[in-house]
Design a protein around this motif. Structure first.
Motif, short mmCIF file in Angstrom:
data_model
loop_
_atom_site.label_atom_id
_atom_site.label_comp_id
_atom_site.label_asym_id
_atom_site.label_seq_id
_atom_site.Cartn_x
_atom_site.Cartn_y
_atom_site.Cartn_z
N SER B 167 0.84 -1.21 0.00
CA SER B 167 0.00 0.00 0.00
C SER B 167 0.87 1.25 0.00
O SER B 167 0.61 2.22 -0.72
N HIS B 168 1.94 1.22 0.78
CA HIS B 168 2.87 2.35 0.79
C HIS B 168 3.54 2.49 -0.57
O HIS B 168 3.71 3.59 -1.10
N ASP B 170 2.55 1.71 -3.57
CA ASP B 170 1.74 2.26 -4.66
C ASP B 170 1.54 3.77 -4.51
O ASP B 170 1.34 4.47 -5.49
N GLN B 171 1.62 4.26 -3.28
CA GLN B 171 1.49 5.70 -3.08
C GLN B 171 2.69 6.48 -3.59
O GLN B 171 2.61 7.67 -3.84
N ILE B 172 3.83 5.83 -3.69
CA ILE B 172 5.05 6.54 -4.08
C ILE B 172 5.59 6.08 -5.42
O ILE B 172 6.63 6.55 -5.86
N GLN B 200 4.43 14.19 -2.15
CA GLN B 200 3.46 13.14 -1.82
C GLN B 200 4.16 11.94 -1.21
O GLN B 200 3.63 11.28 -0.31
N ALA B 201 5.35 11.65 -1.72
CA ALA B 201 6.06 10.45 -1.26
C ALA B 201 6.67 10.61 0.12
O ALA B 201 6.77 9.64 0.88
N VAL B 204 5.01 9.24 3.32
CA VAL B 204 4.96 7.78 3.28
C VAL B 204 6.30 7.20 3.71
O VAL B 204 6.37 6.26 4.51
#
Lengths: 96, 404
Positions: B167-168, B170-172, B200-201, B204
């Motif tokens: 999940s982390h 895919d956010q970055i 954004q990254a 995370v």
């Protein structure tokens, strides 16, 4: 979506005005036969020049265009082609 | 006092933008043409001296008379003149070892090297991750080698090795294809997108570091532990952890894609380096592809390259691909991949003070990826290959292939 139509003269004038400002020269001292190289512009100046053209044409323009041609006029011709083609240039579909 | 000579008086002059797509799409031939003009040429398009032979490239990379060029100044200037906030990128640049000299360079490299080193010594872990990726393509009759295999290859392996959950990750993910950040002519629009991606990254990665800095043996813990006491913070560790994720993925992806494209594109090449032998070509593939085909250096003092004077402050472009394809060093078939075990990865990771700290890990990943591909049924190219943007690192955007 219709590609934006911007007169060539508008592109040229924006280039000349911005180049004059960046180079610290009177506008009348520069014409489209000038080159980035001889005007003493740095790479950051070229980036800012491209940004001005983007604002004028509403089309993303790669700053490297100004390094690929001998004169501002040749660069302007290429920019007009890009604008009329809807902005297609060396961009990658992979860019997220 | 001797007269200062203009660049054109010191070397043959050319006007070739080596960072243009037109050049990078045929870089090997382009550099060969430049090398034919001389070991050093003045390139008006890129405003620098271009070094074209292996030995001169190596000498410059090792020389203390030449230092790295920091892209921070360009970013800072554009931020100031446009009123933009590039604080995340400006911060990240301060953690890139290649852009510093002396003490800061030393501890940045050390922290990354200590963290990366155990990963490079874990071939079983890497092999298991490679096998999972290969299994995803094995059952398909055709696929895109870039989209379905190489595009995020290094990123996913690094995230697995770091313990960054899905999940982390895919956010970055968007930061993994942003190596073009180093380009001095990067447009304002791209800088905006890169700043947004890093912004954004960062939370995370900070969260990941906070969760892992007390876990012995974790990548984050190793980085955090190796930071000097006055630099030791979660934020510093997070910035340093981002570096390989931003900079390593495109280079490995480009190496794999360009290698496969090259080896499959010609019948004679397929005969000389059959797919079942790809497990032997990892280092030579890195040399041949040279994902970072050129790198800039600035003269820190008046010096010379061969007989050509270089004055303090002048920029030289070390044409790494020209050096890697130099027949004087690598033989007449320097411009192709060979199973010749005597060939190494050349200058693809640089040399000297700033040699890539992740070189062993990258080599291992490339080797194991090619080894896994060597065990697949025979592949062949389909139409539609596309090279990517990115003047700094050579990438491919699409490489359709199919099993025969």
């Amino acid at each position: 979506m219709t590609a934006p139509t911007v007169p060539q003269s508008a592109i040229s004038e924006t280039i000349l005005e911005k180049v004059a400002e960046l180079a610290g020269l009177p506008r009348d001292d520069i014409d489209m036969s000038a080159s980035i190289d001889t005007l003493g512009l740095e790479s950051t100046d070229v980036v800012l020049l491209a940004m001005e053209i983007e604002l004028e044409t509403r089309t993303e323009i790669e700053p490297s265009i100004f390094m690929q041609f001998e004169t501002l006029g040749e660069a302007a011709d290429r920019i007009r082609q890009i604008v009329e083609a809807g902005g297609a240039q060396e961009r990658s579909a992979s860019e997220i | 006092m001797p007269d200062v000579l203009r660049p054109e008086q010191r070397a043959p002059a050319v006007n070739v933008d080596v960072y243009s797509k037109a050049f990078t799409d045929r870089a090997s031939d382009g550099y060969a043409e430049l090398r034919a003009l001389g070991p050093i040429v003045w390139n008006r398009a890129n405003r620098c001296f271009l070094i074209t032979t292996h030995d001169d490239c190596l000498a410059v990379l090792r020389s203390k008379s030449f230092g790295g060029i920091d892209p921070v100044d360009g970013w800072r200037t554009i931020a100031e003149r446009t009123g933009r906030d590039y604080s995340c990128m400006l911060k990240l640049f301060t953690f890139m070892p290649t852009h510093h000299e002396c003490h800061r360079h030393h501890w940045l490299r050390r922290a990354l090297a200590v963290a990366v080193s155990p990963l490079a010594r874990s071939p079983d872990a890497i092999e298991a991750l490679v096998a999972r990726r290969v299994d995803q393509i094995r059952e398909r009759s055709s696929f895109d080698f870039v989209d379905d295999f190489s595009r995020f290859f290094f990123f996913d392996i690094m995230c697995d090795l770091m313990g960054l959950d899905a999940s982390h990750r895919d956010q970055i993910r968007s930061i993994a294809n942003k190596s073009w950040a180093m380009d001095a002519l990067l447009s304002v629009a791209r800088r905006d997108r890169l700043e947004a991606a890093i912004r954004q990254a960062m939370p995370v990665i900070v969260e990941h570091v906070e969760e892992h800095i007390h876990k012995d043996g974790s990548f984050a813990e190793a980085i955090y532990r190796e930071l000097p006491e006055d630099e030791r913070s979660v934020e510093s560790a997070a910035n340093l952890l981002l570096i390989p994720l931003v900079m390593g993925n495109d280079a490995v992806s480009g190496t794999l894609a360009y290698s496969v494209a090259h080896l499959l594109s010609d019948p004679e090449r397929r005969r000389l380096v059959p797919q079942q032998n790809w497990d032997r070509i990892g280092d030579d593939a890195l040399r041949f592809v040279t994902p970072i085909h050129a790198t800039s250096r600035e003269a820190t003092e008046d010096t010379s390259i061969g007989k050509t004077p270089i004055y303090q402050g002048e920029t030289v472009l070390v044409a790494i691909m020209a050096g890697n394809h130099d027949a004087q060093t690598y033989g007449e078939d320097a411009d192709t991949i060979s199973c010749d075990a005597a060939r190494d990865f050349g200058l693809s990771f640089g040399a000297g003070f700033h040699i890539c700290v992740g070189n062993r890990l990258s080599r291992e990943i490339v080797r194991l990826a090619l080894a896994a591909l060597s065990r697949l049924p025979p592949l062949r190219l389909r139409n539609g290959a596309e090279t990517g943007i990115g003047s700094f690192i050579r990438r491919m955007d699409s490489l359709p292939v199919e099993f025969q």
